[in-house]
Design an enzyme around this catalytic site. Structure first.
Site, PDB file in Angstrom:
ATOM      1  CE  LYS A  53      -3.582  -2.609   2.329  1.00  0.00           C
ATOM      2  NZ  LYS A  53      -4.089  -3.097   3.616  1.00  0.00           N
ATOM      3  CD  GLN A  97      -3.191  -4.971   6.746  1.00  0.00           C
ATOM      4  OE1 GLN A  97      -3.113  -4.015   5.999  1.00  0.00           O
ATOM      5  NE2 GLN A  97      -3.751  -6.103   6.379  1.00  0.00           N
ATOM      6  CG  ASP A 120      -9.922  -1.377   4.712  1.00  0.00           C
ATOM      7  OD1 ASP A 120      -9.726  -1.683   3.523  1.00  0.00           O
ATOM      8  OD2 ASP A 120      -9.274  -1.864   5.650  1.00  0.00           O
TER       9      ASP A 120
END
Length: 295
Positions: A53, A97, A120
């Site tokens: 990312k 994450q 997300d």
């Protein structure tokens, strides 16, 4: 032979579009999209994802912030950092994450993210907006699946789509995307899961199969009809003595047996996988542009 839906190629097309829009945003308004990522602990796979990312941000001209906390970090420390990012105007997207260490409540952490920065797409407000058809952030893998279908000129309106898997990350959101009464959607959707006594009963009826069950090669040629369109979300590591690594990556679909019957199919790897980061970048850009929630 089936059309191979090349996720790597399509993801590069999307990233090229994002790069152009990012430059325009900087030139016209002086805004640089900013993505903040938090990694708690030292999980090897998570570290690889975070690095990917970060590289994507650099390639597209985004500002990238990566914070790492030790595995024994306290829950209130994690939430405190998220609140700092919530109030930072240069941070347009926040990503935690997963998985988090077991002593940290994932739901509580995800709820602490400002929904306008939830790139997300996991916040309940984002999920709710998807369900009722309002604009908002769509979780990245399902958004990528939709782009694969759309950019491959696959008309799904009125088609029977069978989603195998009901996770909050893939199964539920892709089902909601496909049945929306909108352009490029409007499918008839069936969701299958471990409660199905005979999975093939449903998959044999499918015009489109979205396989997101997390088991290697579970869907075989006898489980599909001729002309089916197959989107394989699975990424499974199986032993392979012929490989220098001792393993190979396969999907949830037995590609070799299903591809001859399919009209279109994604490979593994190189299908859905590359789309996830591309759509994360796209969501971050949408947040920076600032008009996603105006409708």
């Amino acid at each position: 032979m089936a059309q191979i839906i090349d996720g790597k190629k399509i993801s590069e097309e999307i990233k090229s579009e994002i790069k152009e829009r990012t430059k325009l945003l900087l030139d016209s308004r002086g805004i640089v999209p900013g993505l903040a990522v938090l990694l708690v602990g030292d999980d090897a796979a998570s570290s690889i994802y975070v690095n990917s990312k970060n590289k994507a941000c650099d390639a597209l001209g985004f500002k990238s912030i990566v914070e790492r906390m030790p595995a024994d970090a306290k829950e209130n420390e994690v939430i405190s950092l998220i609140n700092k990012w919530n109030s930072d105007p240069e941070v347009h997207g926040i990503l935690v994450q997963l998985p988090l260490p077991k002593h940290i409540n994932e739901t509580k952490v995800l709820l602490s993210i400002n929904p306008t920065k939830d790139v997300d797409g996991f916040h309940p407000e984002s999920v709710g907006r998807l369900v009722v058809g309002l604009p908002g952030f769509v979780s990245c893998t399902p958004a990528g699946i939709f782009e694969l279908l759309k950019r491959s000129n696959i008309d799904i309106s009125g088609k029977h789509a069978v989603v195998v898997g009901r996770s909050n990350i893939v199964g539920k959101p892709i089902a909601n995307i496909l049945y929306q009464k909108k352009k490029h959607a409007n499918a008839v959707v069936t969701i299958c899961h471990t409660g199905a006594k005979d999975l093939s009963y449903y998959t044999k009826q499918a015009d489109i199969i979205i396989a997101a069950v997390g088991k290697p090669n579970v869907i075989k040629a006898d489980d599909v009809k001729d002309g089916v369109i197959v989107i394989d979300v699975g990424i499974n590591r199986v032993e392979d003595s012929s490989s220098p690594k001792g393993y190979k990556i396969v999907g949830d679909v037995d590609f070799d047996s299903v591809a001859p019957k399919a009209s279109a199919i994604t490979p593994v790897p190189g299908g859905v996988g590359p789309m996830t980061i591309a759509m994360l970048m796209h969501n971050t850009l949408l947040s920076a542009e600032g008009n996603l929630f105006d409708e």
